[in-house]
Design an enzyme around this catalytic site. Sequence first.
Site, PDB file in Angstrom:
ATOM      1  N   GLU A  81       0.338 -30.432  12.656  1.00 40.08           N
ATOM      2  CA  GLU A  81       0.845 -31.810  12.600  1.00 40.08           C
ATOM      3  C   GLU A  81       2.324 -31.886  12.247  1.00 40.08           C
ATOM      4  O   GLU A  81       2.727 -32.612  11.334  1.00 40.08           O
ATOM      5  CB  GLU A  81       0.022 -32.629  11.595  1.00 40.08           C
ATOM      6  CG  GLU A  81      -1.411 -32.828  12.039  1.00 40.08           C
ATOM      7  CD  GLU A  81      -2.216 -33.722  11.116  1.00 40.08           C
ATOM      8  OE1 GLU A  81      -1.846 -33.837   9.932  1.00 40.08           O
ATOM      9  OE2 GLU A  81      -3.211 -34.299  11.558  1.00 40.08           O
ATOM     10  N   GLU A  87      -9.031 -31.388  15.461  1.00 37.82           N
ATOM     11  CA  GLU A  87      -9.476 -32.102  14.262  1.00 37.82           C
ATOM     12  C   GLU A  87      -9.986 -33.472  14.657  1.00 37.82           C
ATOM     13  O   GLU A  87      -9.320 -34.185  15.414  1.00 37.82           O
ATOM     14  CB  GLU A  87      -8.327 -32.322  13.266  1.00 37.82           C
ATOM     15  CG  GLU A  87      -7.942 -31.114  12.472  1.00 37.82           C
ATOM     16  CD  GLU A  87      -6.906 -31.418  11.392  1.00 37.82           C
ATOM     17  OE1 GLU A  87      -6.892 -32.544  10.843  1.00 37.82           O
ATOM     18  OE2 GLU A  87      -6.107 -30.513  11.105  1.00 37.82           O
TER      19      GLU A  87
HETATM   20  C1  BG6 Z   1      -4.958 -33.866   8.982  1.00 38.19           C
HETATM   21  C2  BG6 Z   1      -4.625 -32.528   8.372  1.00 38.19           C
HETATM   22  O1  BG6 Z   1      -3.906 -34.739   8.725  1.00 38.19           O
HETATM   23  O2  BG6 Z   1      -6.009 -34.603   8.498  1.00 38.19           O
HETATM   24  C3  BG6 Z   1      -5.693 -31.953   7.460  1.00 38.19           C
HETATM   25  O3  BG6 Z   1      -4.287 -31.567   9.346  1.00 38.19           O
HETATM   26  C4  BG6 Z   1      -6.317 -33.082   6.675  1.00 38.19           C
HETATM   27  O4  BG6 Z   1      -5.120 -30.957   6.663  1.00 38.19           O
HETATM   28  C5  BG6 Z   1      -6.989 -34.044   7.652  1.00 38.19           C
HETATM   29  O5  BG6 Z   1      -7.212 -32.662   5.690  1.00 38.19           O
HETATM   30  C6  BG6 Z   1      -7.732 -35.183   7.012  1.00 38.19           C
HETATM   31  O6  BG6 Z   1      -6.911 -35.853   6.122  1.00 38.19           O
HETATM   32  P1  BG6 Z   1      -7.341 -36.082   4.615  1.00 38.19           P
HETATM   33  O7  BG6 Z   1      -6.175 -36.699   3.975  1.00 38.19           O
HETATM   34  O8  BG6 Z   1      -8.536 -36.959   4.657  1.00 38.19           O
HETATM   35  O9  BG6 Z   1      -7.660 -34.732   4.077  1.00 38.19           O
END
Ligand code: BG6
Length: 472
Positions: free
Chosen positions: A175, A370
């Site tokens: 990201e 993700e």
């Molecule tokens: C993404 C990141 O922004 O979202 C992860 O690559 C992150 O590292 C994921 O954990 C979810 O976000 P959060 O803040 O709920 O952990």
Amino acid sequence: MSISKDFLWGGAVAANQCEGAYQEDGKGLSIADLRLAGSKDKKRGFTPEIDETLYYPSHKAIDFYHHYKEDIALFAEMGFKMFRLSINWSRIFPNGDETEPNEEGLKFYDDVFDECLKYNIQPMVTISHYESPYGLMKKCNSWESREMIDYFMNYCQVIFERYHTKVKYWLTFNEINLALHSTYSALGMILEKNEDYEKKLFQALHHAFVAGAKAVALAHSIDPNLKVGNMLAAASVYAGTCDPQDNLLVQKMKDQFFFYFNDVMVKGEYTPKCKAILQDKGITLDITKEDEEALRKGTIDFISFSYYQSVTITTHPDDQSEQSVGNIAGGMKNPYLAESKWGWNIDPVGLRILLNEIYTTYRIPLFIVENGYGDVDYIEDGQIHDTDRIDYLRRHIKELKKAIEKDGVDLLGYTTWGCIDLVSAGTGEMSKRYGFIYVDVDDEGKGTFKRMKKDSFNWYKKVIASNGEDLD
Ligand code: BG6
């Protein structure tokens, strides 16, 4: 077109959010090890040195470092074809600027990859996931400095040579576009918000672009079978009204937040769009001839991204009264969409729209690395009925299938975020859980660290076994 039998179903984690063992076997401090816990309403802070009286979530996390065999066996039971994880850079180069790597760190990832391969799970590696060595931040403010390119290349050379027979898929920077919101995690750097802020930020991004491109070329020269992608935070962006000004705003946001990054990495140059963005900001980058050549020669093999939600924006301030939050850009609340407990909207159709938009623009393969639903889980009679998580994932998978089958998008795979519960990057909480596997540890790092299957575990197992046909 239907989903290929080689479609890469799986899950994703990041080292600093799951490994723990932050000082074991020669590991140095990473920038993540200095971050404190926060919450939905309290930003995560950081300290310049470790203060033993404070709690740092990455130090123990879910102790994947000592549980990886058990965890990978559970992923195998679900039928994972791919497990995305990151290498913790400071395990390999504790301070970042050493010439020789730390053998114990290298050995750990050998063992993890071997364990995956034992079950025919392909590892996918993020080279840098919010966890660059703290030593480099102290030495040169990380990516603010051009020196960082050499430290990064040294690290890449070591890991590509060591693991190229075990790892085919690589991602450069997690990201990287979130640097527009926070330079600490994405670029390991602290910048004063003065008149030079944007100039320094875009120059630092340029250093990372060059390093990323050099890494792609290096990977290909070490082993032509390697595939290297980028990794961006992505969202569908909607106009709050049908005012053309709102639509222009949407276009501008997408250009700056997403296409600026992809253009450089996919096309290997600052395209007219990129140049216009820089010109508009009054920024002239320091770009050498060698940089230009590196960008040209190191274009990525595929585009990967995270997708959690969409963003709605408007030029009409009155309409902005109800704000939305999220990992990207906030914006206004979208009345058509429900939200999670952390205020992230749920927009599966947005994923289909996005897949189409990116594929039409670049025509290279895509990878969703993700996607997931952060929620509080409750144990009832020894079970966890995470129906909202199943519902979220089911609806997103339905839409990605439509993108492949009806719209012709070339999608290589889907790794859900936090396939096992881990520390939230945004808030530092454990209670914001994403996993198919529950880990008994709380927001203060207390618990037995025992693993337990949630209802979503068997559901995802069925999804993978049926190659996405059985989503009930
Ligand atoms: C993404 C990141 O922004 O979202 C992860 O690559 C992150 O590292 C994921 O954990 C979810 O976000 P959060 O803040 O709920 O952990």
